[in-house]
Design an enzyme around this catalytic site. Structure first.
Site, PDB file in Angstrom:
ATOM      1  N   ASP A 110     -18.822  61.765 -26.498  1.00  0.00           N
ATOM      2  CA  ASP A 110     -17.585  60.883 -27.456  1.00  0.00           C
ATOM      3  C   ASP A 110     -16.725  61.668 -27.772  1.00  0.00           C
ATOM      4  OD1 ASP A 110     -17.596  58.305 -28.475  1.00  0.00           O
ATOM      5  OD2 ASP A 110     -17.613  59.041 -30.734  1.00  0.00           O
ATOM      6  N   TYR A 112     -11.928  62.108 -29.273  1.00  0.00           N
ATOM      7  CA  TYR A 112     -11.461  61.191 -30.535  1.00  0.00           C
ATOM      8  C   TYR A 112     -10.176  61.080 -29.529  1.00  0.00           C
ATOM      9  CZ  TYR A 112     -10.979  62.615 -35.377  1.00  0.00           C
ATOM     10  OH  TYR A 112     -10.013  62.946 -36.888  1.00  0.00           O
ATOM     11  N   HIS A 117      -6.696  56.620 -35.855  1.00  0.00           N
ATOM     12  CA  HIS A 117      -7.233  56.968 -36.422  1.00  0.00           C
ATOM     13  C   HIS A 117      -7.592  58.329 -36.825  1.00  0.00           C
ATOM     14  CE1 HIS A 117     -12.694  57.220 -37.171  1.00  0.00           C
ATOM     15  NE2 HIS A 117     -12.533  57.931 -36.778  1.00  0.00           N
ATOM     16  N   ARG A 126      -7.167  66.019 -45.408  1.00  0.00           N
ATOM     17  CA  ARG A 126      -6.672  66.743 -45.402  1.00  0.00           C
ATOM     18  C   ARG A 126      -5.118  66.222 -46.169  1.00  0.00           C
ATOM     19  NH1 ARG A 126      -9.272  67.530 -40.692  1.00  0.00           N
ATOM     20  NH2 ARG A 126      -7.525  66.482 -39.535  1.00  0.00           N
ATOM     21  N   GLU A 182     -18.773  53.018 -35.956  1.00  0.00           N
ATOM     22  CA  GLU A 182     -17.150  53.233 -34.798  1.00  0.00           C
ATOM     23  C   GLU A 182     -17.371  52.958 -33.857  1.00  0.00           C
ATOM     24  OE1 GLU A 182     -16.526  58.028 -35.666  1.00  0.00           O
ATOM     25  OE2 GLU A 182     -16.959  57.310 -33.936  1.00  0.00           O
ATOM     26  N   GLU A 184     -15.717  51.284 -30.146  1.00  0.00           N
ATOM     27  CA  GLU A 184     -15.389  52.052 -28.973  1.00  0.00           C
ATOM     28  C   GLU A 184     -15.391  51.394 -28.198  1.00  0.00           C
ATOM     29  OE1 GLU A 184     -17.124  56.653 -29.090  1.00  0.00           O
ATOM     30  OE2 GLU A 184     -16.987  56.476 -31.468  1.00  0.00           O
ATOM     31  N   ASP A 216     -20.528  53.934 -32.493  1.00  0.00           N
ATOM     32  CA  ASP A 216     -21.276  54.974 -32.285  1.00  0.00           C
ATOM     33  C   ASP A 216     -21.456  55.023 -33.783  1.00  0.00           C
ATOM     34  OD1 ASP A 216     -21.781  57.540 -31.573  1.00  0.00           O
ATOM     35  OD2 ASP A 216     -20.769  58.117 -32.124  1.00  0.00           O
ATOM     36  N   ARG A 220     -21.520  59.459 -43.160  1.00  0.00           N
ATOM     37  CA  ARG A 220     -20.645  60.209 -42.421  1.00  0.00           C
ATOM     38  C   ARG A 220     -21.104  60.916 -43.905  1.00  0.00           C
ATOM     39  NH1 ARG A 220     -17.285  59.088 -38.880  1.00  0.00           N
ATOM     40  NH2 ARG A 220     -16.498  57.052 -38.444  1.00  0.00           N
ATOM     41  N   GLN A 223     -22.644  63.598 -41.873  1.00  0.00           N
ATOM     42  CA  GLN A 223     -22.142  64.488 -40.817  1.00  0.00           C
ATOM     43  C   GLN A 223     -21.161  64.993 -41.810  1.00  0.00           C
ATOM     44  OE1 GLN A 223     -19.335  61.492 -39.348  1.00  0.00           O
ATOM     45  NE2 GLN A 223     -17.904  63.041 -37.839  1.00  0.00           N
ATOM     46  N   TYR A 227     -21.035  68.855 -40.649  1.00  0.00           N
ATOM     47  CA  TYR A 227     -19.607  69.270 -39.261  1.00  0.00           C
ATOM     48  C   TYR A 227     -18.820  70.651 -38.942  1.00  0.00           C
ATOM     49  CZ  TYR A 227     -15.791  68.408 -41.341  1.00  0.00           C
ATOM     50  OH  TYR A 227     -14.390  67.987 -42.283  1.00  0.00           O
ATOM     51  N   LYS A 236     -24.311  61.872 -35.958  1.00  0.00           N
ATOM     52  CA  LYS A 236     -24.553  61.019 -35.217  1.00  0.00           C
ATOM     53  C   LYS A 236     -25.116  61.104 -34.001  1.00  0.00           C
ATOM     54  CE  LYS A 236     -19.538  60.983 -35.806  1.00  0.00           C
ATOM     55  NZ  LYS A 236     -18.886  59.015 -35.385  1.00  0.00           N
ATOM     56  N   THR A 240     -27.277  54.916 -31.186  1.00  0.00           N
ATOM     57  CA  THR A 240     -25.537  54.071 -30.590  1.00  0.00           C
ATOM     58  C   THR A 240     -25.642  53.360 -29.794  1.00  0.00           C
ATOM     59  OG1 THR A 240     -24.027  56.098 -30.230  1.00  0.00           O
ATOM     60  CG2 THR A 240     -23.123  55.127 -29.004  1.00  0.00           C
ATOM     61  N   THR A 327     -13.138  56.104 -32.346  1.00  0.00           N
ATOM     62  CA  THR A 327     -13.007  55.227 -33.155  1.00  0.00           C
ATOM     63  C   THR A 327     -10.918  54.760 -32.121  1.00  0.00           C
ATOM     64  OG1 THR A 327     -14.129  55.433 -34.523  1.00  0.00           O
ATOM     65  CG2 THR A 327     -12.476  54.136 -35.390  1.00  0.00           C
ATOM     66  N   GLU A 341     -12.495  54.238 -42.728  1.00  0.00           N
ATOM     67  CA  GLU A 341     -10.947  54.243 -42.798  1.00  0.00           C
ATOM     68  C   GLU A 341     -10.490  52.550 -43.255  1.00  0.00           C
ATOM     69  OE1 GLU A 341      -8.640  54.863 -38.799  1.00  0.00           O
ATOM     70  OE2 GLU A 341     -10.726  54.383 -38.360  1.00  0.00           O
TER      71      GLU A 341
END
Length: 395
Positions: A110, A112, A117, A126, A182, A184, A216, A220, A223, A227, A236, A240, A327, A341
């Site tokens: 998968d 990114y 996204h 951040r 997600e 995709e 997917d 959250r 994760q 992660y 994850k 899927t 995503t 999001e």
């Protein structure tokens, strides 16, 4: 006595005309699973229609391994037959068959690849830093997923359990409270490659057979705790979902568009002479209500660049391998392909069927559909990928 013949009638507005004809694995009533293609609202049985034992299987892998020349020959023949009368015993209403996972998946990766996204998540996680990490514009970021939990559309999704961080900072174990989607696009590998031999950007069409819609599912909260420092794992790997129909790349010839400007210029192994993006529009429905329209045309990294990066270290490809885009999101709020999001981390609830929602509740159902420009001057459909959330199971 000759077999009774019938012409398949396809409505002019159908998303599954002879210019599309996606492949799937189906079982007619009281029959065995085998390979078919969809024409309008009819499934054509390729075992009966073509008499080829390669299609008398529960997956497409043998056909995928046959390579591009065989793919073209079969597609050309099927498009010819679609304009004629066909044996009735080769025709099945799509609503009367069972659909299975169309490929036997050996590996799942998968990516990114959406700059929108990645930027959105960077701003969420951040807020006082640059949203994109330093490597993002230099390579298609990805992770190796769990092939064994890729399931066909309509398969229920059991709410996963795992460690979650609490307000005290200590973890606890329990069902995910921030279950997400997600939206995709997945790419199905046909022809494999030897171990140790990278696949170049311009070799994309020699190895990739077609595309499938992918959801997917993502936990959250699980994760977020796990992660760092190694990346996605239990958040994850639980499920899927992919669509039951694989759309051949040949059906997407009119959907090819230029890539966005990539700055800085990618390293040489990520550059090709005929690389392209895809003009595909997705629709996300939550409990039957449309909540987002993610545009694949906004993707920063191309499918060919993802494949080149996947194999740059010499990793081998096998027929049936699957890699997905990550995503798909756009710059507008209604173009976001994940609920983290869409609800901005749970701070801006979405109204669904009159209720204020952020993440998935038990009983929720999500359906993702997509269309693209077709070669006959009308849009084609990529089927759908759906799943309903079931409660976590007690251990």
């Amino acid at each position: 006595m000759s077999a009774r013949l019938l012409r398949v009638e396809v409505h002019p507005d159908s998303l599954f005309g002879p210019e599309n004809m996606p492949y799937g694995v189906f079982a007619p009533p009281e029959g065995e699973f085998r390979v078919g293609v969809r024409l309008g609202n009819t499934v054509l049985d390729l075992v009966v229609l073509l008499g080829d034992p390669i299609f008398a299987r529960r997956d497409l892998n043998a056909f995928l391994a046959a390579g591009p020349a065989r793919w073209r020959t079969v597609r050309d023949r099927l498009r010819e037959l679609a304009e004629t009368e066909l044996p009735v015993d080769a025709l099945h209403p799509v609503d009367a068959v069972d659909l299975a996972l169309p490929v036997r998946i050996g590996d799942y990766v998968d990516f990114y690849a959406s700059i929108d996204h990645a930027t959105n998540l960077g701003r969420l996680f951040r807020p006082d830093s640059e949203p994109l990490l330093p490597n993002w514009r230099h390579l298609p970021v990805g992770y190796h997923g769990r092939a064994g939990t890729v399931v066909v559309s309509e398969t229920p999704v059991i709410r996963p359990q795992g460690q979650r961080r609490t307000d005290s900072g200590a973890p606890e174990f329990g069902p995910s409270q921030r279950l997400d989607i997600e939206a995709e696009l997945g790419f199905v590998v046909g022809t494999g490659s030897p171990l140790g031999v990278p696949v170049g950007v311009d070799e994309f069409a020699e190895h990739v057979f077609g595309v499938a819609l992918v959801n997917d599912w993502s936990a959250r909260d699980i994760q977020a705790w796990e992660y760092q420092p190694l990346g996605p794992f239990l958040g994850k790997s639980f499920s899927t979902s992919i669509s039951a129909w694989i759309t051949p790349l040949a059906a997407l010839a009119e959907a090819r568009i230029p890539l966005p400007t990539q700055s800085p210029e990618p390293l040489p192994y990520l550059r090709g002479t005929d690389d392209y993006g895809l003009d595909i529009d997705l629709t996300v429905s939550w409990n039957g209500e449309v909540v987002a329209h993610p545009p694949y045309s906004r993707m920063y990294w191309s499918p060919a660049q993802m494949l080149a990066h996947l194999t740059a270290n010499g990793a081998a490809l096998r027929p049936g391998d699957l890699y997905a885009s990550g995503t798909i999101s756009g710059p507008e709020p209604d173009q976001r392909g994940s609920f983290i999001e869409l609800s901005w981390g749970g701070t801006r609830p979405v109204t669904v069927r009159g209720e204020s929602r952020t993440f998935l509740a038990d009983g929720d159902e999500v359906t993702i559909t997509a269309t693209a420009p077709g070669t006959a001057g009308r849009r084609i459909g990529l089927g759908q990928v759906s799943g309903r959330i079931l409660p976590a199971r007690n251990t």
